[in-house]
Design a protein around this motif. Structure first.
Motif, short mmCIF file in Angstrom:
data_model
loop_
_atom_site.label_atom_id
_atom_site.label_comp_id
_atom_site.label_asym_id
_atom_site.label_seq_id
_atom_site.Cartn_x
_atom_site.Cartn_y
_atom_site.Cartn_z
N TYR A 274 -21.83 27.73 3.90
CA TYR A 274 -20.93 28.87 3.74
C TYR A 274 -20.43 28.99 2.30
O TYR A 274 -20.51 28.05 1.51
CB TYR A 274 -19.72 28.72 4.68
CG TYR A 274 -18.74 27.67 4.22
CD1 TYR A 274 -17.61 28.02 3.49
CD2 TYR A 274 -18.96 26.31 4.48
CE1 TYR A 274 -16.71 27.06 3.05
CE2 TYR A 274 -18.07 25.35 4.03
CZ TYR A 274 -16.95 25.73 3.32
OH TYR A 274 -16.07 24.77 2.86
N TYR A 275 -19.88 30.18 2.02
CA TYR A 275 -19.11 30.38 0.80
C TYR A 275 -17.75 30.93 1.21
O TYR A 275 -17.65 31.82 2.06
CB TYR A 275 -19.78 31.37 -0.17
CG TYR A 275 -18.86 31.67 -1.33
CD1 TYR A 275 -18.65 30.71 -2.31
CD2 TYR A 275 -18.16 32.87 -1.41
CE1 TYR A 275 -17.76 30.94 -3.35
CE2 TYR A 275 -17.27 33.11 -2.45
CZ TYR A 275 -17.07 32.14 -3.41
OH TYR A 275 -16.18 32.37 -4.44
N SER A 276 -16.70 30.41 0.61
CA SER A 276 -15.34 30.89 0.87
C SER A 276 -14.56 30.85 -0.43
O SER A 276 -14.57 29.84 -1.14
CB SER A 276 -14.67 30.00 1.92
OG SER A 276 -13.40 30.51 2.29
N ALA A 277 -13.89 31.95 -0.74
CA ALA A 277 -13.10 32.00 -1.97
C ALA A 277 -11.68 31.49 -1.73
O ALA A 277 -11.20 30.61 -2.45
CB ALA A 277 -13.08 33.42 -2.53
N THR A 278 -11.01 32.04 -0.72
CA THR A 278 -9.61 31.69 -0.52
C THR A 278 -9.34 31.00 0.81
O THR A 278 -8.18 30.70 1.11
CB THR A 278 -8.71 32.94 -0.65
OG1 THR A 278 -9.13 33.92 0.30
CG2 THR A 278 -8.80 33.53 -2.05
N GLY A 279 -10.37 30.74 1.62
CA GLY A 279 -10.19 29.89 2.77
C GLY A 279 -10.48 30.46 4.14
O GLY A 279 -10.61 29.71 5.10
N SER A 280 -10.60 31.77 4.27
CA SER A 280 -10.82 32.35 5.60
C SER A 280 -12.16 31.92 6.18
O SER A 280 -12.23 31.48 7.33
CB SER A 280 -10.75 33.88 5.53
OG SER A 280 -9.45 34.32 5.20
N VAL A 281 -13.22 32.06 5.41
CA VAL A 281 -14.55 31.69 5.91
C VAL A 281 -14.62 30.17 6.10
O VAL A 281 -15.27 29.68 7.03
CB VAL A 281 -15.65 32.20 4.96
CG1 VAL A 281 -17.02 31.71 5.39
CG2 VAL A 281 -15.63 33.72 4.92
N HIS A 282 -13.95 29.43 5.24
CA HIS A 282 -13.88 27.98 5.42
C HIS A 282 -13.28 27.62 6.77
O HIS A 282 -13.78 26.72 7.47
CB HIS A 282 -13.07 27.35 4.29
CG HIS A 282 -12.75 25.91 4.49
ND1 HIS A 282 -13.68 24.91 4.35
CD2 HIS A 282 -11.58 25.30 4.83
CE1 HIS A 282 -13.12 23.74 4.60
NE2 HIS A 282 -11.86 23.95 4.89
N ALA A 283 -12.20 28.30 7.16
CA ALA A 283 -11.57 28.04 8.46
C ALA A 283 -12.53 28.33 9.61
O ALA A 283 -12.58 27.57 10.59
CB ALA A 283 -10.30 28.87 8.60
N HIS B 147 -7.83 26.88 -3.20
CA HIS B 147 -8.86 26.58 -2.20
C HIS B 147 -9.96 25.68 -2.78
O HIS B 147 -10.47 24.79 -2.09
CB HIS B 147 -9.48 27.87 -1.65
CG HIS B 147 -10.52 27.62 -0.62
ND1 HIS B 147 -10.23 27.06 0.60
CD2 HIS B 147 -11.87 27.82 -0.63
CE1 HIS B 147 -11.35 26.93 1.31
NE2 HIS B 147 -12.35 27.38 0.58
N ILE B 148 -10.30 25.89 -4.02
CA ILE B 148 -11.30 25.03 -4.66
C ILE B 148 -10.81 23.58 -4.70
O ILE B 148 -11.57 22.64 -4.42
CB ILE B 148 -11.64 25.56 -6.07
CG1 ILE B 148 -12.49 26.84 -5.94
CG2 ILE B 148 -12.38 24.50 -6.89
CD1 ILE B 148 -12.84 27.49 -7.24
N LYS B 149 -9.54 23.39 -5.00
CA LYS B 149 -8.97 22.04 -5.00
C LYS B 149 -8.96 21.45 -3.59
O LYS B 149 -9.28 20.27 -3.38
CB LYS B 149 -7.56 22.07 -5.56
CG LYS B 149 -7.47 22.41 -7.05
CD LYS B 149 -6.02 22.46 -7.50
CE LYS B 149 -5.91 22.87 -8.97
NZ LYS B 149 -4.50 23.01 -9.40
N ASP B 150 -8.60 22.28 -2.62
CA ASP B 150 -8.46 21.80 -1.25
C ASP B 150 -9.79 21.39 -0.62
O ASP B 150 -9.82 20.60 0.33
CB ASP B 150 -7.81 22.88 -0.37
CG ASP B 150 -6.35 23.12 -0.73
OD1 ASP B 150 -5.75 22.26 -1.42
OD2 ASP B 150 -5.82 24.18 -0.33
#
Length: 204
Positions: free
Chosen positions: A10-19, A58-61
């Protein structure tokens, strides 16, 4: 059940797709799959990232999540791709990764993998279905076996997208119903991949 290897890339910029990706991994693991959760490489310039505090955070997280490699695709029996929409298309970061898959494709190593997609957009009707359909074009070229969630679980009648799990990021973090949809989609992918593996083994 035949053991299934699932790559969630996946790719996620601010976290939605990551979730959504994390929820999909949970669903797949409960279904008995071995899961590799992988993000693709960030290509945006630092000045763009740092101009958006949520993006930089989000990159740090997610610094501990491994970047996707071609080995992850070669290893997988099934592939779940996740991306935010970008003008109705997948994010360029995910596209850049997919455009490196030619060597595997040329060797026939991407054929017959079970494939599915999930996404998020900032606004309602912000290109979710067109993004999923655009990524599906890649699977057609691979010779993948497309497995959408459809309306195969009651949660799908609550979240409403038979093409793939989708979320409206402008409304906040994904709801429990949306996360349940991601879990269901992953379980469905795993179950069908397992059935295909069992059928091939029985056929000798």
């Amino acid at each position: 059940m035949e053991p299934v290897n699932l790559a969630i890339i996946y790719y996620s910029a601010t976290g939605s797709v990551h979730a959504l990706a994390r929820a999909a991994a949970e669903g797949a693991q409960k279904a008995g799959a071995t899961v590799r959760l992988r993000k693709v490489r960030e290509l945006a310039p630092a000045e763009a990232i740092n101009a958006n505090p949520a993006w930089a955070q989000h990159i740090k997280d997610t610094a501990d999540i491994a970047e996707a490699s071609l080995d992850d695709l070669g290893w997988a029996d099934a592939v779940l791709l996740g991306t935010p929409t970008r003008f109705g298309n997948p994010a360029s970061q995910l596209r850049a990764y997919l455009e490196t898959t030619g060597p595997l494709w040329a060797q026939g190593k991407l054929a017959d993998k079970v494939c599915s997609v999930f996404t998020a957009s900032n606004t309602l009707h912000g290109g979710q279905e067109s993004t999923i359909l655009a990524l599906s074009n890649t699977f057609y070229h691979w010779g993948g076996v497309m497995v959408p969630p459809g309306y195969t679980d009651p949660v799908q009648f609550q979240t409403g997208n038979p093409y793939g799990t989708s979320h409206v990021a402008g409304q906040g973090a994904p709801s429990e119903e949306t996360l349940q949809s991601a879990r269901h989609q992953a379980r469905r992918v795993v179950d069908i991949a397992a059935a295909l593996k069992a059928g091939r083994a029985a056929a000798g």
